[in-house]
Design a protein around this motif. Structure first.
Motif, PDB file in Angstrom:
ATOM      1  N   ALA A 270       0.835  -1.206   0.000  1.00 14.73           N
ATOM      2  CA  ALA A 270       0.000   0.000   0.000  1.00 14.73           C
ATOM      3  C   ALA A 270       0.868   1.255   0.000  1.00 14.73           C
ATOM      4  O   ALA A 270       0.502   2.277  -0.577  1.00 14.73           O
ATOM      5  N   ALA A 271       2.049   1.172   0.628  1.00 17.09           N
ATOM      6  CA  ALA A 271       2.924   2.345   0.746  1.00 17.09           C
ATOM      7  C   ALA A 271       3.442   2.797  -0.614  1.00 17.09           C
ATOM      8  O   ALA A 271       3.783   3.956  -0.781  1.00 17.09           O
ATOM      9  N   VAL A 272       3.494   1.886  -1.593  1.00 16.13           N
ATOM     10  CA  VAL A 272       3.925   2.309  -2.928  1.00 16.13           C
ATOM     11  C   VAL A 272       2.732   2.410  -3.873  1.00 16.13           C
ATOM     12  O   VAL A 272       2.852   2.191  -5.079  1.00 16.13           O
ATOM     13  N   GLU A 273       1.581   2.744  -3.282  1.00 14.94           N
ATOM     14  CA  GLU A 273       0.396   3.160  -4.046  1.00 14.94           C
ATOM     15  C   GLU A 273      -0.310   2.044  -4.797  1.00 14.94           C
ATOM     16  O   GLU A 273      -1.083   2.313  -5.713  1.00 14.94           O
ATOM     17  N   HIS A 274      -0.073   0.784  -4.452  1.00 12.27           N
ATOM     18  CA  HIS A 274      -0.941  -0.248  -5.004  1.00 12.27           C
ATOM     19  C   HIS A 274      -2.300  -0.156  -4.314  1.00 12.27           C
ATOM     20  O   HIS A 274      -2.402   0.326  -3.190  1.00 12.27           O
ATOM     21  N   GLN A 275      -3.340  -0.628  -4.999  1.00 11.11           N
ATOM     22  CA  GLN A 275      -4.691  -0.622  -4.416  1.00 11.11           C
ATOM     23  C   GLN A 275      -4.929  -1.972  -3.737  1.00 11.11           C
ATOM     24  O   GLN A 275      -5.049  -2.989  -4.415  1.00 11.11           O
ATOM     25  N   LEU A 276      -5.015  -1.966  -2.413  1.00 10.97           N
ATOM     26  CA  LEU A 276      -5.068  -3.225  -1.679  1.00 10.97           C
ATOM     27  C   LEU A 276      -6.486  -3.614  -1.280  1.00 10.97           C
ATOM     28  O   LEU A 276      -7.286  -2.757  -0.918  1.00 10.97           O
ATOM     29  N   THR A 277      -6.738  -4.907  -1.348  1.00  9.29           N
ATOM     30  CA  THR A 277      -7.962  -5.485  -0.810  1.00  9.29           C
ATOM     31  C   THR A 277      -7.504  -6.582   0.147  1.00  9.29           C
ATOM     32  O   THR A 277      -6.619  -7.360  -0.201  1.00  9.29           O
ATOM     33  N   VAL A 278      -8.070  -6.606   1.355  1.00  5.93           N
ATOM     34  CA  VAL A 278      -7.660  -7.638   2.301  1.00  5.93           C
ATOM     35  C   VAL A 278      -8.869  -8.520   2.612  1.00  5.93           C
ATOM     36  O   VAL A 278      -9.951  -8.018   2.930  1.00  5.93           O
ATOM     37  N   ILE A 279      -8.654  -9.821   2.477  1.00  3.76           N
ATOM     38  CA  ILE A 279      -9.755 -10.775   2.643  1.00  3.76           C
ATOM     39  C   ILE A 279      -9.376 -11.801   3.719  1.00  3.76           C
ATOM     40  O   ILE A 279      -8.300 -12.402   3.658  1.00  3.76           O
ATOM     41  N   PHE A 280     -10.248 -11.975   4.686  1.00  6.52           N
ATOM     42  CA  PHE A 280      -9.999 -12.936   5.765  1.00  6.52           C
ATOM     43  C   PHE A 280     -10.870 -14.161   5.522  1.00  6.52           C
ATOM     44  O   PHE A 280     -12.093 -14.067   5.421  1.00  6.52           O
ATOM     45  N   ILE A 281     -10.204 -15.307   5.422  1.00  6.60           N
ATOM     46  CA  ILE A 281     -10.885 -16.554   5.086  1.00  6.60           C
ATOM     47  C   ILE A 281     -10.449 -17.637   6.075  1.00  6.60           C
ATOM     48  O   ILE A 281      -9.315 -17.607   6.571  1.00  6.60           O
ATOM     49  N   GLY A 282     -11.333 -18.574   6.339  1.00  3.22           N
ATOM     50  CA  GLY A 282     -10.984 -19.708   7.196  1.00  3.22           C
ATOM     51  C   GLY A 282     -10.557 -19.236   8.579  1.00  3.22           C
ATOM     52  O   GLY A 282     -11.133 -18.296   9.131  1.00  3.22           O
ATOM     53  N   ASP A 283      -9.515 -19.855   9.126  1.00  4.75           N
ATOM     54  CA  ASP A 283      -9.053 -19.480  10.463  1.00  4.75           C
ATOM     55  C   ASP A 283      -8.493 -18.061  10.511  1.00  4.75           C
ATOM     56  O   ASP A 283      -8.292 -17.501  11.591  1.00  4.75           O
TER      57      ASP A 283
END
Lengths: 113, 118, 115
Positions: free
Chosen positions: B29-42
């Motif tokens: 994210a610090a170098v300007e990528h567009q991040l999506t964070v997904i929590f799955i399972g444990d």
């Protein structure tokens, strides 16, 4: 491995292997003054503001800020005239994140971020 | 700049994978990528509130999720099926995330240019 | 033509992932693709350890990867923080210490494949 100490106000405080305070609960303002002298920084109100800021940052996020995020967080809190790396390097010439966190008694920030 | 999804799959109670995935997320994210964070399972367990007084011997990095705001990471999702399996509801989580069913999850992943799974 | 970035996150001793990454690299190079970087994170940094001593009948996959990278001028990077945490102060010379930030920047023009 030999353990290194500093003595501040007649009390021995343990350092980690990077020369940072081993236990951040040992910190008080005298520790910042001691480290500042060692790193040849004459502390001003502007320095103290950053020291307090990185301590608050650690409290909030559980991690020492590396330079990029420090600049960003400072800009959010104090505006662009303090939230830029030129200003921070003026205060801490050897690296703002590295030096401010040391003076603030925090762990050394991760090198890779 | 790319759209990158980080899939968090590991429980915070027995591995440090979640923490290393968080570091990776912030670096991207610090170098300007567009991040999506997904929590799955444990990985869902990473989002439960922490008892700060308990005796626990892995680094408590979960406070670091609050950095998402600072890095302008707003796309946070949890897998509905994983939540149901573990009897966890959105109200149980320590921060706001959107819940997606399998179809919506597939669509979200299809939109990404890169996916990292930890 | 597509340029690839490879991310490896598991130990070279504990899984087949390094072998898969090697096969992928060879296939990509033969087909004329470029590889922008190979980045070792988490337990994959063990591959960069300087003093790996394996029995002669066990493949040294980290070394094989290093040779492949050297021959084809592919930057083989490892996360310095992950390496320091694992006690590796002075990794092998074919591996380049780098930050996650460098991985992130090199990713911009390439397609990521994770092993």
């Amino acid at each position: 491995m030999a353990i290194s100490y500093i003595t501040v106000d007649d009390k021995q405080l343990v350092l980690d292997k990077h020369g940072y305070l081993a236990d951040l609960n040992d910190w008080h303002k005298g520790v910042a003054v001691y480290f500042a002298e060692e790193e040849q920084i004459s502390l001003t109100a502007a320095h103290w503001e950053v020291i307090q800021f990185v301590r608050d940052f650690y409290q909030e996020f559980g991690t020492s800020p590396a330079i990029r995020v420090l600049v960003k967080a400072m800009a959010n809190q104090f505006g662009p005239e303090k939230g830029n790396s030129k200003y921070l390097f003026m205060l801490f010439p050897q690296g703002p994140a590295k030096q401010a966190t040391r003076l603030a008694g925090l762990p050394k920030p991760a090198r890779c971020l | 700049m790319q759209h990158i999804a980080i899939i968090q799959r590991q429980s915070p109670y027995n591995s440090s994978g979640g923490r290393e995935a968080l570091d990776l997320t912030l670096a991207l994210a610090a170098v300007e990528h567009q991040l999506t964070v997904i929590f799955i399972g444990d990985g869902i367990y990473q989002l439960l509130p922490l008892n700060l007084n308990s005796d626990f011997s892995l680094k408590r990095y979960q406070q670091g999720f609050k950095l998402f705001g600072l890095y302008e990471i707003e796309q946070l999702y949890v897998c509905q099926h994983s939540m149901q399996q573990r009897q966890i509801t959105l109200e149980d989580l320590s921060f706001a995330a959107k819940q997606l069913d399998t179809i919506a999850m597939q669509q979200l992943l299809a939109k990404q240019q890169q996916i990292v799974c930890i | 033509m597509t340029t690839f970035s490879l991310l490896i996150t598991t130990s070279p001793l504990a899984s087949q992932n390094f072998a898969s990454a090697l096969q992928f690299c060879n296939a990509a190079l033969i087909s004329g693709y470029q590889i922008e970087q190979i980045f070792l994170y988490q337990d994959a940094v063990f591959a960069a350890a300087a003093d790996i001593d394996l029995p002669a009948d066990e493949p040294n996959l980290g070394q094989q990867l290093a040779i492949l990278c050297q021959q084809n001028h592919i930057p083989l990077l490892y996360c310095v923080t992950a390496a320091e945490k694992r006690g590796m102060l002075d990794p092998g010379s074919n591996f380049i210490g780098a930050g996650l930030a460098e991985f992130a920047m090199r990713l911009t023009n390439s397609k990521l494949v994770q092993f």
